[in-house]
Design an enzyme around this catalytic site. Structure first.
Site, PDB file in Angstrom:
ATOM      1  N   ALA A  49       0.795  -1.236   0.000  1.00  0.00           N
ATOM      2  CA  ALA A  49       0.000   0.000   0.000  1.00  0.00           C
ATOM      3  C   ALA A  49       0.833   1.294   0.000  1.00  0.00           C
ATOM      4  CB  ALA A  49      -0.978  -0.035   1.174  1.00  0.00           C
ATOM      5  N   ASP A 238      -3.889  -2.638   3.913  1.00  0.00           N
ATOM      6  CA  ASP A 238      -4.130  -1.869   2.686  1.00  0.00           C
ATOM      7  C   ASP A 238      -5.163  -0.778   2.907  1.00  0.00           C
ATOM      8  OD1 ASP A 238      -3.048  -4.612   1.731  1.00  0.00           O
ATOM      9  OD2 ASP A 238      -2.699  -3.145   0.136  1.00  0.00           O
ATOM     10  N   LYS A 249      -3.807  -8.505   2.777  1.00  0.00           N
ATOM     11  CA  LYS A 249      -3.631  -9.611   1.837  1.00  0.00           C
ATOM     12  C   LYS A 249      -4.503 -10.814   2.188  1.00  0.00           C
ATOM     13  CE  LYS A 249      -1.840  -9.598  -1.124  1.00  0.00           C
ATOM     14  NZ  LYS A 249      -2.557  -9.306  -2.393  1.00  0.00           N
TER      15      LYS A 249
HETATM   16  O1  MRU Z   1      -1.152  -7.227  -3.432  1.00  0.00           O
HETATM   17  P1  MRU Z   1      -0.073  -6.547  -2.636  1.00  0.00           P
HETATM   18  O2  MRU Z   1       1.226  -7.283  -2.667  1.00  0.00           O
HETATM   19  O3  MRU Z   1       0.055  -5.096  -3.011  1.00  0.00           O
HETATM   20  O4  MRU Z   1      -0.611  -6.606  -1.150  1.00  0.00           O
HETATM   21  C1  MRU Z   1       0.189  -6.057  -0.135  1.00  0.00           C
HETATM   22  C2  MRU Z   1      -0.341  -6.272   1.225  1.00  0.00           C
HETATM   23  O5  MRU Z   1      -1.398  -6.822   1.424  1.00  0.00           O
HETATM   24  C3  MRU Z   1       0.456  -5.678   2.351  1.00  0.00           C
HETATM   25  O6  MRU Z   1       0.331  -6.443   3.501  1.00  0.00           O
HETATM   26  C4  MRU Z   1      -0.077  -4.259   2.640  1.00  0.00           C
HETATM   27  O7  MRU Z   1      -0.077  -3.493   1.472  1.00  0.00           O
HETATM   28  C5  MRU Z   1       0.707  -3.562   3.677  1.00  0.00           C
HETATM   29  S1  MRU Z   1       2.267  -3.068   3.047  1.00  0.00           S
HETATM   30  C6  MRU Z   1       3.111  -2.167   4.200  1.00  0.00           C
END
Ligand code: MRU
Length: 350
Positions: A49, A238, A249
């Site tokens: 994110a 996110d 995720k």
């Molecule tokens: O699909 P992605 O790899 O962008 O998903 C990322 C995540 O779910 C992370 O855990 C989230 O963005 C936090 S990152 C500090």
């Protein structure tokens, strides 16, 4: 944290570490427009994110820079199109929309100036967002490190590290800061099907820093908890709704449920830019569904039968009642709820 930068500004271009090919290949790709940057976000060259937000900010700056020679009306139209294509790149991480809003505000501040001044101003604004994200992660790390006892075995899901941010990381930033404070911490990394952010990215990133990490299949986490081998869970987010529900995720929710069953603290580390005060609860958070090819195989290898029906929601929502604490750059909120988050959002950083 050493050895790599997730994003960097080099000679008027944005360079991003290509996270699709890690850990086998360490390569940077260069970007010169908003549309190219949006494609990089959509295709997961950059992900996580906060990193998506910073990339989008640079995407706006690149577009302004590219259009310097255009007439005033064409400049405005192109920049608006740049905002638009970036906003459509991924739907769940609110940091993307937060960063675009900041960049729009910056544009408004100098809208009456020459195109050269607008472009320069937007480059500096994107660089400021980049630096502010690292500072937020460092502050989060300081606050969150106090929650981990020396010797703790910490489970994480996905990648919420330097690769998912401008640097240091959110969940992995807390672990890094605890280690910097002299604690001995080891990490269990869920592999994180289907895109394997845990196996490919978290394992690689922690090994770069010499942080002890053990990779497990996602479905091994409950077993290890039942055997008393996990002391805490830390994940990123996110989007956090106003009531503390957390989109992260896919698979995070099941980790939270099992942690709750075993009375293991479940921590979420996320900057204020991840809190969406406009969304009352998690049910309203838009959940991205990605291409079925991410589930039927990986890279050039396909393991599922041709024609099989597939669903690929890539985020889920963990209800606030399963969150032991939300770690932010402004401090730690235990058992987050609407009232506590309201106070947090109104508070100044410390
Ligand atoms: O699909 P992605 O790899 O962008 O998903 C990322 C995540 O779910 C992370 O855990 C989230 O963005 C936090 S990152 C500090």
């Amino acid at each position: 944290m050493k050895g790599f930068e997730t994003l960097r500004w080099r000679e008027g271009k944005l360079e991003m570490l290509d996270q699709r090919v890690l850990p086998a290949t360490v390569q940077y790709l260069a970007y010169t427009s908003a549309a190219e940057t949006a494609a990089g976000i959509r295709d997961m060259v950059v992900r996580g994110a906060p990193a998506i937000g910073v990339a989008a900010a640079y995407g706006v700056a690149l577009e302004a820079s590219r259009q310097r020679a255009a007439g005033a009306a064409a400049f405005k139209t192109a920049l608006e199109a740049g905002f638009d294509v970036l906003a459509k790149s991924r739907p769940t991480a609110v940091n993307l929309f937060w960063a675009l809003e900041r960049m729009r505000d910056e544009w408004q501040h100098v809208a009456a100036s020459s195109k050269e001044i607008i472009a320069e101003h937007l480059i500096v604004a994107a660089q400021d967002l980049h630096a502010a994200d690292i500072a937020a992660n460092r502050a989060m790390g300081r606050h969150g490190a106090a929650l981990l006892a020396s010797g703790a075995r910490v489970l994480t899901h996905c990648n919420a590290g330097a690769l998912a941010t401008a640097g240091h990381g959110t969940a992995l930033g807390v672990i890094r800061s605890a280690i910097e404070a002299g604690k001995s911490i080891s990490v269990y990394a869920d592999e994180t099907r289907p895109f394997l952010q845990g196996a490919r990215l978290t394992a690689w990133e922690l090994m770069q820093d010499g942080i002890p990490v053990t990779l497990i299949a996602d479905n091994a986490a409950a077993f290890l908890m039942s055997r008393g081998e996990i002391d805490a869970v830390i994940v990123g987010a996110d989007r956090v709704a106003a009531n503390g529900d957390v989109a992260n995720k896919i698979g995070t929710y099941s980790v939270a449920v099992v942690a709750n069953r075993h009375r293991i603290p479940f921590y979420v580390a996320a900057p204020i830019s991840t809190i969406d005060a406009a969304i009352a609860g998690g049910a309203q958070i838009p959940i991205e569904e990605r291409n079925e090819s991410e589930v039927t195989g990986y890279g050039n290898v396909r393991w599922a039968p041709a024609g099989v029906k597939v669903r690929n929601p890539v985020f889920d929502v963990t209800p606030a009642e399963l969150v032991s604490a939300l770690i932010t750059e402004r401090g730690v909120v235990h058992a987050p709820d609407t009232a506590k988050l309201k106070i947090l959002l109104a508070a100044k950083q410390n």
